[in-house]
Write a protein that holds these residues in place. Structure first.
Motif, mmCIF file in Angstrom:
data_model
loop_
_atom_site.group_PDB
_atom_site.id
_atom_site.type_symbol
_atom_site.label_atom_id
_atom_site.label_comp_id
_atom_site.label_asym_id
_atom_site.label_seq_id
_atom_site.Cartn_x
_atom_site.Cartn_y
_atom_site.Cartn_z
ATOM 1 N N LEU A 196 0.830 -1.673 0.039
ATOM 2 C CA LEU A 196 0.063 0.272 0.066
ATOM 3 C C LEU A 196 0.982 1.205 0.205
ATOM 4 O O LEU A 196 0.375 2.551 -0.031
ATOM 5 N N LEU A 197 2.292 0.717 0.177
ATOM 6 C CA LEU A 197 2.927 2.422 -0.212
ATOM 7 C C LEU A 197 3.988 2.743 -1.212
ATOM 8 O O LEU A 197 4.502 3.063 -1.553
ATOM 9 N N GLY A 198 3.502 1.277 -2.074
ATOM 10 C CA GLY A 198 4.189 1.508 -3.479
ATOM 11 C C GLY A 198 3.179 0.646 -4.455
ATOM 12 O O GLY A 198 2.341 1.685 -4.319
ATOM 13 N N GLU A 199 3.475 -0.043 -5.127
ATOM 14 C CA GLU A 199 2.977 -0.254 -6.264
ATOM 15 C C GLU A 199 1.743 -0.838 -6.097
ATOM 16 O O GLU A 199 0.311 -0.041 -6.725
ATOM 17 N N HIS A 200 1.025 -0.718 -4.898
ATOM 18 C CA HIS A 200 -0.735 -0.740 -5.335
ATOM 19 C C HIS A 200 -1.262 0.323 -4.180
ATOM 20 O O HIS A 200 -2.430 0.675 -3.759
ATOM 21 N N ALA A 201 -0.215 1.343 -3.998
ATOM 22 C CA ALA A 201 -0.554 2.988 -3.480
ATOM 23 C C ALA A 201 -1.682 3.071 -3.901
ATOM 24 O O ALA A 201 -2.918 4.160 -2.546
ATOM 25 N N ASP A 202 -2.487 3.332 -5.152
ATOM 26 C CA ASP A 202 -3.746 4.379 -5.468
ATOM 27 C C ASP A 202 -4.901 3.712 -4.959
ATOM 28 O O ASP A 202 -5.848 3.675 -5.448
ATOM 29 N N ARG A 203 -5.071 2.084 -4.850
ATOM 30 C CA ARG A 203 -5.365 1.327 -3.727
ATOM 31 C C ARG A 203 -5.820 0.986 -2.594
ATOM 32 O O ARG A 203 -7.017 0.521 -2.347
ATOM 33 N N TYR A 261 -7.278 3.117 -0.252
ATOM 34 C CA TYR A 261 -8.469 3.574 -0.282
ATOM 35 C C TYR A 261 -9.644 2.385 -0.368
ATOM 36 O O TYR A 261 -10.307 1.926 0.824
ATOM 37 N N ALA A 262 -10.036 1.483 -1.405
ATOM 38 C CA ALA A 262 -10.616 1.068 -1.596
ATOM 39 C C ALA A 262 -10.040 -0.666 -0.646
ATOM 40 O O ALA A 262 -11.392 -1.010 -0.701
ATOM 41 N N ILE A 263 -8.809 -0.631 -0.661
ATOM 42 C CA ILE A 263 -8.661 -2.043 -0.049
ATOM 43 C C ILE A 263 -9.109 -1.928 1.752
ATOM 44 O O ILE A 263 -9.608 -2.334 2.334
ATOM 45 N N LEU A 264 -8.573 -0.728 1.981
ATOM 46 C CA LEU A 264 -8.712 -0.364 3.032
ATOM 47 C C LEU A 264 -10.427 -0.319 3.896
ATOM 48 O O LEU A 264 -10.509 -1.259 4.371
ATOM 49 N N ALA A 265 -10.750 0.586 3.502
ATOM 50 C CA ALA A 265 -12.361 0.306 3.402
ATOM 51 C C ALA A 265 -12.682 -1.077 3.085
ATOM 52 O O ALA A 265 -13.939 -0.518 3.502
ATOM 53 N N GLY A 266 -12.636 -1.619 2.521
ATOM 54 C CA GLY A 266 -13.376 -2.791 1.755
ATOM 55 C C GLY A 266 -13.492 -3.803 3.322
ATOM 56 O O GLY A 266 -13.491 -5.103 3.693
ATOM 57 N N LEU A 267 -12.051 -3.936 4.091
ATOM 58 C CA LEU A 267 -11.704 -5.028 4.644
ATOM 59 C C LEU A 267 -12.213 -4.538 6.492
ATOM 60 O O LEU A 267 -12.574 -5.057 7.302
ATOM 61 N N VAL A 268 -11.456 -2.987 6.375
ATOM 62 C CA VAL A 268 -12.050 -2.829 7.983
ATOM 63 C C VAL A 268 -13.423 -1.836 8.555
ATOM 64 O O VAL A 268 -13.454 -0.911 7.940
ATOM 65 N N MET A 269 -14.094 -2.955 8.448
ATOM 66 C CA MET A 269 -15.479 -2.322 8.226
ATOM 67 C C MET A 269 -16.540 -3.113 8.877
ATOM 68 O O MET A 269 -16.075 -4.695 9.563
ATOM 69 N N PRO A 270 -17.506 -3.494 9.697
ATOM 70 C CA PRO A 270 -18.371 -1.943 9.539
ATOM 71 C C PRO A 270 -18.014 -0.641 10.581
ATOM 72 O O PRO A 270 -17.697 -1.177 11.316
ATOM 73 N N ARG A 271 -17.794 -0.185 9.326
ATOM 74 C CA ARG A 271 -17.137 1.131 10.473
ATOM 75 C C ARG A 271 -18.871 2.060 10.878
ATOM 76 O O ARG A 271 -19.442 2.365 9.992
ATOM 77 N N PRO A 272 -18.862 3.227 11.862
ATOM 78 C CA PRO A 272 -19.712 3.661 12.297
ATOM 79 C C PRO A 272 -20.181 5.148 11.450
ATOM 80 O O PRO A 272 -18.860 5.337 10.655
ATOM 81 N N ILE A 273 -20.731 6.040 11.648
ATOM 82 C CA ILE A 273 -20.758 7.211 10.443
ATOM 83 C C ILE A 273 -20.660 8.211 11.760
ATOM 84 O O ILE A 273 -22.030 8.114 12.485
ATOM 85 N N ALA A 274 -19.996 8.905 11.351
ATOM 86 C CA ALA A 274 -20.460 10.542 12.028
ATOM 87 C C ALA A 274 -20.949 11.997 11.044
ATOM 88 O O ALA A 274 -20.326 12.360 9.782
ATOM 89 N N TRP A 275 -21.624 12.366 10.753
ATOM 90 C CA TRP A 275 -22.783 12.210 10.507
ATOM 91 C C TRP A 275 -21.873 14.598 11.404
ATOM 92 O O TRP A 275 -22.915 14.322 12.440
ATOM 93 N N VAL A 276 -21.482 14.366 10.899
ATOM 94 C CA VAL A 276 -20.626 16.125 11.346
ATOM 95 C C VAL A 276 -21.454 17.235 11.091
ATOM 96 O O VAL A 276 -21.580 17.429 9.881
ATOM 97 N N THR A 277 -21.764 18.262 11.882
ATOM 98 C CA THR A 277 -22.369 19.559 11.887
ATOM 99 C C THR A 277 -21.432 20.572 12.215
ATOM 100 O O THR A 277 -21.210 20.696 13.179
ATOM 101 N N THR A 278 -21.341 21.267 11.414
ATOM 102 C CA THR A 278 -20.078 22.654 11.885
ATOM 103 C C THR A 278 -21.141 23.636 11.440
ATOM 104 O O THR A 278 -22.318 23.846 10.316
ATOM 105 N N LEU A 279 -20.694 25.028 11.406
ATOM 106 C CA LEU A 279 -20.784 25.908 11.172
ATOM 107 C C LEU A 279 -20.402 26.998 10.504
ATOM 108 O O LEU A 279 -18.359 27.064 10.890
ATOM 109 N N ASN A 280 -20.503 27.283 9.115
ATOM 110 C CA ASN A 280 -19.714 27.972 8.338
ATOM 111 C C ASN A 280 -19.743 29.169 8.762
ATOM 112 O O ASN A 280 -20.365 29.736 9.559
#
Length: 200
Positions: A5-12, A14-33
């Protein structure tokens, strides 16, 4: 198969980690502009990381052009944010707030979401959320293109039916937040629960 993931497959990475480390909770974040409008956006690189002090971390990725997202800019500027958790009933609205809207357009207004005042931070809560965590920024860590926002949880708002008042525990059998699975579009329900007692 071994992936670099630091070399040949670095461009993948996100897809690899997000596809393995799950389920993940969702932070629905509110802030003020800066103009006082409410920004709401979901992030699944998120979790709680301690209780003394109550600590959570979420990682708002940058826009495709490499600039920080509004949530990151708002949290850094104001030092405050609210993490709203996502119930089954709110999953479509949560997904709708992930759309890229013109600058200055509030996601909560765009999706018709009612907000409620927070107790000690300026950003409001999403009123229908099963729980909301009022946070103040502890620090922001930048590691490569990752931006980790560490927040101290100062207040928790939870729907009364979800709380066992005697023991101050959440009724797991009726609390079913939506989880994030692999990219690009996978989510999960969390109603299929089982118990295992930890050995002594």
């Amino acid at each position: 198969m071994e992936l670099d993931l630091l070399g040949e497959h670095a461009d993948r990475a996100y897809a690899i980690l997000a596809g393995l480390v799950m389920p993940r909770p969702i932070a629905w974040v509110t802030t003020l502009n800066e103009d006082g409008t409410v920004n709401a956006a979901p992030f699944s690189f998120f979790n709680v990381f301690g209780d003394d002090p109550p600590l959570l971390i979420f990682a708002p990725g940058d826009r495709p052009n490499g600039t920080p997202k509004d949530t990151a800019l708002n949290a850094k500027r104001s030092g405050e944010f609210v993490v709203n958790l996502v119930s089954e009933e709110l999953k479509e609205a949560m997904n709708g707030t992930s759309a890229t809207l013109p600058h200055g357009v509030s996601e909560t207004e765009h999706m018709g979401l009612v907000t409620a005042p927070s107790s000690i931070v300026a950003p409001p809560r999403i009123a229908a959320a099963p729980a909301s965590l009022e946070c103040k920024v502890h620090s922001i860590q930048e590691i490569g293109s990752n931006r980790l926002i560490l927040g101290i949880v100062h207040r928790v708002h939870v729907q009364e039916l979800l709380l066992d008042r005697e023991h101050l525990r959440i009724h797991q059998e009726i609390y079913h937040p939506v989880g994030r699975m692999g990219s690009p579009n996978w989510y999960c329900h969390t109603a299929d629960l089982f118990e295992m007692v930890r050995p002594k």
